[in-house]
Design an enzyme around this catalytic site. Structure first.
Site, PDB file in Angstrom:
ATOM      1  N   CYS A 114       0.808  -1.224   0.000  1.00  0.00           N
ATOM      2  CA  CYS A 114       0.000   0.000   0.000  1.00  0.00           C
ATOM      3  C   CYS A 114       0.842   1.276   0.000  1.00  0.00           C
ATOM      4  O   CYS A 114       0.336   2.352  -0.296  1.00  0.00           O
ATOM      5  CB  CYS A 114      -0.964  -0.005   1.182  1.00  0.00           C
ATOM      6  SG  CYS A 114      -2.033  -1.464   1.219  1.00  0.00           S
ATOM      7  N   HIS A 254      -3.094   6.974   2.869  1.00  0.00           N
ATOM      8  CA  HIS A 254      -3.527   5.700   2.305  1.00  0.00           C
ATOM      9  C   HIS A 254      -4.925   5.382   2.843  1.00  0.00           C
ATOM     10  O   HIS A 254      -5.186   5.516   4.040  1.00  0.00           O
ATOM     11  CB  HIS A 254      -2.537   4.598   2.685  1.00  0.00           C
ATOM     12  CG  HIS A 254      -3.051   3.228   2.408  1.00  0.00           C
ATOM     13  ND1 HIS A 254      -3.625   2.890   1.201  1.00  0.00           N
ATOM     14  CD2 HIS A 254      -3.115   2.115   3.183  1.00  0.00           C
ATOM     15  CE1 HIS A 254      -4.017   1.625   1.251  1.00  0.00           C
ATOM     16  NE2 HIS A 254      -3.717   1.142   2.440  1.00  0.00           N
ATOM     17  N   ASN A 284     -10.128  -0.232   0.397  1.00  0.00           N
ATOM     18  CA  ASN A 284      -8.668  -0.165   0.332  1.00  0.00           C
ATOM     19  C   ASN A 284      -8.223  -0.683  -1.035  1.00  0.00           C
ATOM     20  O   ASN A 284      -8.391  -1.863  -1.338  1.00  0.00           O
ATOM     21  CB  ASN A 284      -8.086  -1.019   1.461  1.00  0.00           C
ATOM     22  CG  ASN A 284      -6.567  -1.024   1.502  1.00  0.00           C
ATOM     23  OD1 ASN A 284      -5.908  -0.640   0.557  1.00  0.00           O
ATOM     24  ND2 ASN A 284      -6.026  -1.484   2.618  1.00  0.00           N
TER      25      ASN A 284
END
Length: 327
Positions: A114, A254, A284
């Site tokens: 990520c 993020h 996500n």
């Protein structure tokens, strides 16, 4: 810094199919209220069966090139951040190069989970500054639905598919990249991983039976580490540049979990209004999450000239990364 890279163009792409919490509740034992209260996610986008990661990257890249008004033949470096490549090799960047019709230029994938997009920006910025390349295409793209265990309710509610891209150059108009911090702690890889399919555990009947080709996560430990390392990545970068949290106008974190973002806001003593979040719509999307959010925020007209932005991420590894952007 007269040699700071400039974001000449931005682009993003999310697949058309929306998978809502209500639809997920028909597959697994959970509820919309449970998912929203713990994650902030209401829906996520799912790529179609014939859509690959390089296809998602292609749409975002075309967007970014058009936005930059840069012809594809001007690009001489392609970096794709992803943990869901089309295949183990060749790289997704090479497949993207071919689909875009780019000439025979430097192409590679970067894997920092990520944190991947910010890592890729840092790497591309350094390569541009070296003088060996003129213009870079940097993409974060993920088809996480391809490695999600739809029987594991602790993970399948969290993730979605998408892509975001930027065109970087050393001259021109656009947001300037003013600094980076990237780091990692590889001591506990099992916190978030895809156990099988690599050299450690090649595919076998046993790995398939144990569902080891799917993403596995220790959510509680990841949560604790995420807030801590994102605060470290943000604060350390600000300190290096003689800045304080008050100097930052926008934070693009993020997009993993609303509670992680709230925790980061408290730890940095920054109002939550400075944090741009779109995870309720996308979940996500790993390496795609920051460029997707940044492009959306820009299209909404949130960034004013000379404002300062902070990108901050954490990911499997554990990795972390931050970047300063002058709009």
């Amino acid at each position: 810094d007269s040699f700071a890279s400039v974001m000449l163009g931005l682009g993003s792409y999310a697949p058309e199919l929306r998978l809502t919490n209500e639809e997920l509740c028909q597959r697994i034992d959970t509820s919309d209220e449970w998912i929203v209260s713990r994650t902030g996610i209401r829906e996520r986008r799912i790529a179609s069966a014939d859509e690959t990661t390089s296809d998602l990257a292609l749409s975002a890249a075309r967007d970014a090139l058009a936005d930059a008004e840069v012809a594809s033949e001007e690009i001489d470096l392609v970096v794709v951040a992803t943990i869901t490549p089309d295949m183990a090799f060749p790289s997704t960047a090479c497949r993207l190069q071919h689909k875009l019709g780019l000439r025979n230029v430097c192409c590679f994938d970067l894997e920092a989970a990520c944190s991947g997009f910010v890592y890729a920006l840092d790497v591309a910025d350094g390569l541009l500054r070296s003088g060996r390349y003129r213009k870079a295409l940097v993409v974060g793209a993920e088809k996480l639905s391809s490695i999600i265990d739809w029987e594991d309710r602790s993970t399948c509610v969290l993730f979605g598919d998408g892509a975001g891209a930027v065109v970087l150059g050393l001259d021109g108009e656009g947001p300037r990249l003013e600094g980076f911090l990237c780091g990692a702690d590889g001591a506990n890889p099992s916190l978030l991983c895809q156990p099988a399919g690599g050299a450690d555990k090649p595919a076998s009947e046993e790995t398939l039976r144990h569902r080891e080709h799917f993403l596995k996560m220790n959510g509680r430990e990841i949560f604790k580490n995420a807030v801590r390392v994102m605060e470290y990545a943000g604060r350390t970068l600000l300190d290096r540049h003689g800045l304080t949290p008050e100097d930052i106008d926008h934070v693009i974190p993020h997009q993993a979990n609303a509670r992680i973002v709230e925790g980061l806001s408290q730890r940095l003593s920054m109002p939550i209004e400075k944090f741009y979040c779109n995870l309720e719509k996308y979940g996500n999307t790993s390496a795609a999450s920051i460029p997707l959010a940044m492009d959306e925020a820009r299209q909404a007209g949130l960034f004013k000239p000379d404002e300062l932005g902070l990108l901050v991420a954490f990911g499997a590894g554990l990795t972390w990364a931050s970047a300063l952007i002058r709009f």
